[in-house]
Design an enzyme around this catalytic site. Structure first.
Site, PDB file in Angstrom:
ATOM      1  N   ASP A  34       0.817  -1.228   0.000  1.00 22.85           N
ATOM      2  CA  ASP A  34       0.000   0.000   0.000  1.00 22.85           C
ATOM      3  C   ASP A  34       0.844   1.268   0.000  1.00 22.85           C
ATOM      4  O   ASP A  34       0.317   2.375   0.091  1.00 22.85           O
ATOM      5  CB  ASP A  34      -0.955   0.004   1.205  1.00 22.85           C
ATOM      6  CG  ASP A  34      -0.197  -0.052   2.532  1.00 22.85           C
ATOM      7  OD1 ASP A  34       1.049  -0.045   2.519  1.00 22.85           O
ATOM      8  OD2 ASP A  34      -0.853  -0.089   3.587  1.00 22.85           O
ATOM      9  N   HIS A 123      19.467  26.302   5.976  1.00 24.37           N
ATOM     10  CA  HIS A 123      19.212  27.482   5.142  1.00 24.37           C
ATOM     11  C   HIS A 123      19.063  28.760   5.967  1.00 24.37           C
ATOM     12  O   HIS A 123      19.575  29.813   5.584  1.00 24.37           O
ATOM     13  CB  HIS A 123      17.968  27.247   4.272  1.00 24.37           C
ATOM     14  CG  HIS A 123      17.690  28.407   3.373  1.00 24.37           C
ATOM     15  ND1 HIS A 123      18.587  28.821   2.409  1.00 24.37           N
ATOM     16  CD2 HIS A 123      16.656  29.276   3.320  1.00 24.37           C
ATOM     17  CE1 HIS A 123      18.101  29.876   1.790  1.00 24.37           C
ATOM     18  NE2 HIS A 123      16.935  30.174   2.331  1.00 24.37           N
ATOM     19  N   LYS A 185      21.635  43.242  -7.683  1.00 24.60           N
ATOM     20  CA  LYS A 185      20.731  43.799  -8.704  1.00 24.60           C
ATOM     21  C   LYS A 185      20.631  45.299  -8.486  1.00 24.60           C
ATOM     22  O   LYS A 185      20.360  45.740  -7.371  1.00 24.60           O
ATOM     23  CB  LYS A 185      19.332  43.195  -8.535  1.00 24.60           C
ATOM     24  CG  LYS A 185      19.100  41.992  -9.381  1.00 24.60           C
ATOM     25  CD  LYS A 185      17.645  41.554  -9.342  1.00 24.60           C
ATOM     26  CE  LYS A 185      17.581  40.152  -9.912  1.00 24.60           C
ATOM     27  NZ  LYS A 185      16.373  39.461  -9.687  1.00 24.60           N
ATOM     28  N   ASP A 211      26.654  28.450  -3.391  1.00 25.32           N
ATOM     29  CA  ASP A 211      25.328  28.619  -2.788  1.00 25.32           C
ATOM     30  C   ASP A 211      25.111  27.488  -1.791  1.00 25.32           C
ATOM     31  O   ASP A 211      25.748  26.427  -1.904  1.00 25.32           O
ATOM     32  CB  ASP A 211      24.249  28.594  -3.878  1.00 25.32           C
ATOM     33  CG  ASP A 211      23.041  29.449  -3.493  1.00 25.32           C
ATOM     34  OD1 ASP A 211      22.928  29.844  -2.322  1.00 25.32           O
ATOM     35  OD2 ASP A 211      22.190  29.701  -4.374  1.00 25.32           O
TER      36      ASP A 211
HETATM   37  C1  R5P Z   1      17.725  30.329  -1.740  1.00 20.97           C
HETATM   38  O1  R5P Z   1      17.504  31.171  -0.907  1.00 20.97           O
HETATM   39  C2  R5P Z   1      18.858  29.373  -1.700  1.00 20.97           C
HETATM   40  O2  R5P Z   1      19.954  29.884  -1.044  1.00 20.97           O
HETATM   41  C3  R5P Z   1      19.219  28.968  -3.115  1.00 20.97           C
HETATM   42  O3  R5P Z   1      19.739  30.103  -3.793  1.00 20.97           O
HETATM   43  C4  R5P Z   1      18.042  28.442  -3.853  1.00 20.97           C
HETATM   44  O4  R5P Z   1      17.442  27.420  -3.113  1.00 20.97           O
HETATM   45  C5  R5P Z   1      18.435  27.913  -5.210  1.00 20.97           C
HETATM   46  O5  R5P Z   1      17.304  27.423  -5.836  1.00 20.97           O
HETATM   47  P1  R5P Z   1      17.301  27.112  -7.373  1.00 20.97           P
HETATM   48  O6  R5P Z   1      18.437  26.171  -7.670  1.00 20.97           O
HETATM   49  O7  R5P Z   1      15.959  26.463  -7.623  1.00 20.97           O
HETATM   50  O8  R5P Z   1      17.434  28.410  -8.121  1.00 20.97           O
END
Ligand code: R5P
Length: 285
Positions: A34, A123, A185, A211
Site C-alpha cells: 500500500d 538554510h 541587482k 550557494d
Molecule cells: C535560496 O535562498 C537558496 O539559497 C538557493 O539560492 C536556492 O534554493 C536555489 O534554488 P534554485 O536552484 O531552484 O534556483
C-alpha cells in the site's frame, strides 16, 4: 558507538563509521504494497550509543528518520545527524494559513528523547529554535574551500549569486585568502535592471559560484550566464546541498558551468567532497 545509516545517507553514514572506526549497523528498508514505508534496524542496539544519519530531502526521508529514532528506543543514547534538513526554506508564514513546514518537522523529530541533533549549513539558522533537543549546526564551507585550493581551481574569485550567500562566500574564501563578492541587482531605470558583482571585476578570472542549496539550478544558471558575459574565464559551481531537481544540471551546463561540486549531504555523482570527517570529529567530542 554504532552508526545507523538512514536510507538516503548510506554512503555518508558508512564514511562516518569508517572515520570513527566503528560499525555501521545493518538496516532493512522496504515498502508495503500500500506504499507505507518499513524500517528495521537488524543489528541489536540495546544499551548502545547510536548515531542515526539521515538527510531529509523528501517526505519519505522524514518517515524513515522517525522510524529509525523509534526503532532505536533501547539504545543508551541517541544522537541524530541530519546532513540536509529540507523544508527549511518554509521557515515562516509567507501567506496567511500556511504551515511553517520546518517547525512541524522539528516538532515531530524533537518529540523523541534525543541527546543531540546535528544539522549542516541549514538554510536559515533561526529555524534551530523549533527543535526541543539540543541542536548544533555544522559548517561545511571549509570542506569546499579545501577542494577549491587542492584541485587547481584556485586562484579563483568566489561569488555568491545573491546577498543571502554572502556569509557562505566569505566562509569559503577566507581560509585560503580567495577574493569574494556577491551579485547585486541595481535598478538603472524603471525598466532596466543591471546585475553585477558588488565590488570585483571577474574579467579573465576563474570564478566559483557558491550557494547553500541548488535545487532547479535557476539561480546558478542566471549567475553563470551573467558572469560569462562579464568575461569570466572559467565558471565552477560549488554548493553544500546538491538537490538538483528536474533539468538543473543541464541548465547549469548550458549556462557555461565547467564543473559542479557538491558535498555528500545529498549523495550524487557530484558529491566530490565529503563531510564525513567533519561530522566524525564532532561526534568524537
Ligand atoms: C535560496 O535562498 C537558496 O539559497 C538557493 O539560492 C536556492 O534554493 C536555489 O534554488 P534554485 O536552484 O531552484 O534556483
Amino acid at each position: 558507538m554504532k552508526i545507523i545509516p538512514g536510507i538516503t545517507s548510506q554512503v555518508l553514514a558508512t564514511r562516518i563509521a569508517a572515520e570513527l572506526d566503528c560499525k555501521a549497523t545493518l538496516c532493512e528498508y522496504k515498502r508495503f504494497p500500500d506504499g507505507e514505508f518499513y524500517t528495521r534496524i537488524v543489528d541489536d542496539v540495546k544499551d548502545e550509543e547510536v548515531v542515526i544519519v539521515q538527510s531529509i530531502r523528501t517526505d519519505s526521508d522524514l518517515i524513515c528518520l522517525l522510524q529509525l529514532i523509534d526503532a532505536a528506543e533501547e539504545s543508551s543514547r541517541t544522537r541524530v545527524v541530519i546532513p540536509y534538513l529540507g523544508y527549511a526554506r518554509q521557515d515562516k508564514k509567507f501567506e496567511h494559513g500556511e504551515a511553517i513546514s520546518i517547525r512541524a518537522i522539528a516538532r515531530s523529530i524533537s518529540a523523541a528523547d534525543l541527546d543531540t541533533i546535528y544539522v549542516v549549513n541549514v538554510h536559515n539558522r533561526s529555524v534551530l529554535q523549533y527543535f526541543d533537543a539540543d541542536t548544533t549546526e555544522l559548517d561545511a564551507a571549509s570542506v569546499i574551500a579545501n577542494y577549491i585550493a587542492k584541485y587547481e581551481i584556485a586562484p579563483a574569485v568566489i561569488i555568491g549569486p545573491d546577498g543571502g550567500a554572502t556569509e557562505l562566500a566569505e566562509a569559503i574564501a577566507s581560509p585560503y585568502g580567495f577574493e569574494y563578492d556577491v551579485l547585486e541587482k541595481k535598478r538603472i531605470t524603471g525598466a532596466e535592471v543591471e546585475i553585477k558583482p558588488k565590488k570585483l571585476s571577474v574579467e579573465s578570472k576563474k570564478v566559483v559560484i557558491v550557494d547553500d542549496i541548488i535545487s532547479t539550478g535557476g539561480t546558478i544558471a542566471e549567475a553563470a550566464a551573467l558572469l560569462t558575459r562579464q568575461g569570466a574565464s572559467d565558471i565552477y559551481v560549488a554548493c553544500i546541498h546538491g538537490v538538483f531537481v528536474q533539468n538543473a544540471v543541464l541548465r547549469m551546463h548550458d549556462a557555461g558551468v565547467k564543473e559542479l561540486i557538491a558535498t555528500d549531504t545529498i549523495e550524487s555523482v557530484f558529491s566530490k567532497v565529503s563531510i564525513a570527517k567533519m561530522v566524525a570529529e564532532v561526534l568524537k567530542k
